[in-house]
Scaffold this motif. Structure first.
Motif, mmCIF file in Angstrom:
data_model
loop_
_atom_site.group_PDB
_atom_site.id
_atom_site.type_symbol
_atom_site.label_atom_id
_atom_site.label_comp_id
_atom_site.label_asym_id
_atom_site.label_seq_id
_atom_site.Cartn_x
_atom_site.Cartn_y
_atom_site.Cartn_z
ATOM 1 N N HIS A 105 0.843 -1.200 0.000
ATOM 2 C CA HIS A 105 0.000 0.000 0.000
ATOM 3 C C HIS A 105 0.880 1.252 0.000
ATOM 4 O O HIS A 105 1.026 1.900 1.039
ATOM 5 N N PRO A 106 1.477 1.600 -1.134
ATOM 6 C CA PRO A 106 2.326 2.794 -1.154
ATOM 7 C C PRO A 106 1.546 4.041 -0.780
ATOM 8 O O PRO A 106 0.484 4.305 -1.350
ATOM 9 N N GLN A 107 2.043 4.757 0.213
ATOM 10 C CA GLN A 107 1.396 5.967 0.723
ATOM 11 C C GLN A 107 -0.070 5.705 1.097
ATOM 12 O O GLN A 107 -0.933 6.570 0.960
ATOM 13 N N GLY A 108 -0.331 4.496 1.572
ATOM 14 C CA GLY A 108 -1.659 4.130 2.033
ATOM 15 C C GLY A 108 -2.666 3.849 0.931
ATOM 16 O O GLY A 108 -3.850 3.651 1.217
ATOM 17 N N GLN A 109 -2.225 3.800 -0.315
ATOM 18 C CA GLN A 109 -3.149 3.622 -1.448
ATOM 19 C C GLN A 109 -3.324 2.149 -1.801
ATOM 20 O O GLN A 109 -2.365 1.383 -1.864
ATOM 21 N N HIS A 110 -4.579 1.755 -2.036
ATOM 22 C CA HIS A 110 -4.858 0.412 -2.535
ATOM 23 C C HIS A 110 -4.564 0.380 -4.027
ATOM 24 O O HIS A 110 -5.088 1.188 -4.796
ATOM 25 N N MET A 111 -3.752 -0.581 -4.437
ATOM 26 C CA MET A 111 -3.298 -0.645 -5.820
ATOM 27 C C MET A 111 -3.962 -1.770 -6.622
ATOM 28 O O MET A 111 -3.753 -1.864 -7.832
ATOM 29 N N CYS A 112 -4.729 -2.614 -5.937
ATOM 30 C CA CYS A 112 -5.381 -3.721 -6.638
ATOM 31 C C CYS A 112 -6.567 -4.215 -5.822
ATOM 32 O O CYS A 112 -6.739 -3.849 -4.658
ATOM 33 N N ALA A 139 -13.777 -4.775 2.461
ATOM 34 C CA ALA A 139 -13.858 -4.035 1.191
ATOM 35 C C ALA A 139 -13.213 -2.656 1.284
ATOM 36 O O ALA A 139 -13.721 -1.686 0.731
ATOM 37 N N GLU A 140 -12.091 -2.560 1.961
ATOM 38 C CA GLU A 140 -11.392 -1.278 2.075
ATOM 39 C C GLU A 140 -10.923 -0.764 0.715
ATOM 40 O O GLU A 140 -10.721 0.440 0.545
ATOM 41 N N ASP A 141 -10.743 -1.676 -0.235
ATOM 42 C CA ASP A 141 -10.343 -1.249 -1.579
ATOM 43 C C ASP A 141 -11.545 -0.880 -2.442
ATOM 44 O O ASP A 141 -11.399 -0.478 -3.594
ATOM 45 N N GLY A 142 -12.753 -1.032 -1.883
ATOM 46 C CA GLY A 142 -13.958 -0.637 -2.594
ATOM 47 C C GLY A 142 -14.756 -1.758 -3.210
ATOM 48 O O GLY A 142 -15.863 -1.535 -3.718
ATOM 49 N N TYR A 143 -14.230 -2.998 -3.141
ATOM 50 C CA TYR A 143 -14.895 -4.092 -3.849
ATOM 51 C C TYR A 143 -14.852 -5.397 -3.055
ATOM 52 O O TYR A 143 -13.861 -5.711 -2.393
ATOM 53 N N ILE A 144 -15.953 -6.148 -3.154
ATOM 54 C CA ILE A 144 -16.005 -7.489 -2.577
ATOM 55 C C ILE A 144 -15.788 -8.524 -3.669
ATOM 56 O O ILE A 144 -15.072 -9.502 -3.495
ATOM 57 N N GLY A 145 -16.429 -8.316 -4.819
ATOM 58 C CA GLY A 145 -16.232 -9.191 -5.972
ATOM 59 C C GLY A 145 -15.357 -8.500 -7.002
ATOM 60 O O GLY A 145 -14.411 -7.789 -6.655
#
Length: 271
Positions: A162-169, A182-188
């Motif tokens: 998580h560079p600089q706290g960012q979700h990359m995938c 779902a911290e990255d915004g998605y479950i599926g």
């Protein structure tokens, strides 16, 4: 498509947490020729066009079922399930689960046309490639492209998850397989361009869906005709606690007629 200029790179990993049985290592020098690659996995929209023009029926449609992750199912479908794999009880054998009904017959892809197509077998992916005038990637090409010119980095984008706290995938957060925060915004699945591309402009090379490659999983059977092929990139179900295969060198396999709700593909063309 994106032109990837051929070259030599260091393939594989010798990190402490690699899956030894997957034969990621040792790190070795590999050379690939120039090729073109799709910037994203094949989407539901693109696969729909293929089906519309050819009338092709996927193997999941022919078999009448496919594997779906349990948390994605409706209560009604969940109650109707009669078969649960013993070794991976987070999967459900769902009648009617196909590329256009990803979670069973009470689901659809109307709002997911920009998501990667799933429930496609290796055989299905090959059929699409023939129609499109393309081919699947060899996993050497896949890893070369996924690395984006970076030297021996752990992930597609670098060494930090998580560079600089960012979700990359799109991968799992929480307690697998029971709670996905779902911290990255998605479950599926996610839209194929939901996360930043790598340095070659390629999206979704980590997480979201596994991507079929053309070659055999067993390196010793490279030139043999086998039914077990390599898949690359990890999926939305990958989590450090059991499957950290969103690492760029990671690999696993499946049989050519298998389909699941987290497996797709992307295409290539010789330069």
């Amino acid at each position: 498509m994106v032109l990837i200029k051929g070259g030599t790179f260091l393939m594989g990993s010798e990190d402490a947490d690699i899956h030894v049985a997957d034969r990621e290592g040792p790190i070795r020098e590999e050379t690939v020729s120039s090729f073109y690659i799709d910037p994203t996995p094949v989407t539901n929209a693109a696969f729909s066009q293929f089906i519309s023009e050819t009338g092709y029926r996927t193997e999941a449609e022919q078999y009448g079922w496919s594997f779906v992750f349990h948390l994605l199912l409706s209560e009604e479908t969940q109650e109707s399930i009669k078969e649960i794999p013993i070794q991976s009880p987070w999967w459900r054998v769902v009648p009617g689960a196909t590329w256009h009904h990803p979670e069973g017959i009470d689901s659809d892809i109307e709002t997911r046309m920009d998501h990667p197509v799933v429930h496609v077998s290796w055989n299905d992916a090959q059929a699409y490639c023939r129609w499109a005038g393309k081919r699947l990637l060899h996993e050497k090409e896949w890893e070369y492209a996924a690395r984006g010119g970076l030297l021996s980095q752990r992930y597609v984008w670098g060494n930090e998850l998580h560079p600089q706290g960012q979700h990359m995938c799109n991968i799992w957060q929480g307690d697998f397989p029971y709670t996905n925060t779902a911290e990255d915004g998605y479950i599926g699945t996610a839209p194929v361009t939901a996360f930043p591309p790598n340095q070659y402009g390629l999206y979704s090379m980590a997480g979201d869906v596994w991507e079929w490659c053309t070659n055999n999983f067993d390196w010793d059977l490279e030139n043999k005709d086998t039914t077990v092929k390599t898949v690359r990139g990890g999926s939305y179900l990958c989590h450090d606690s059991y499957c950290n295969r969103y690492r760029v060198a990671a690999r696993t396999s499946n049989t050519i007629d298998s389909s699941t709700g987290n497996m797709g593909f992307r295409c290539a063309v010789d330069a």
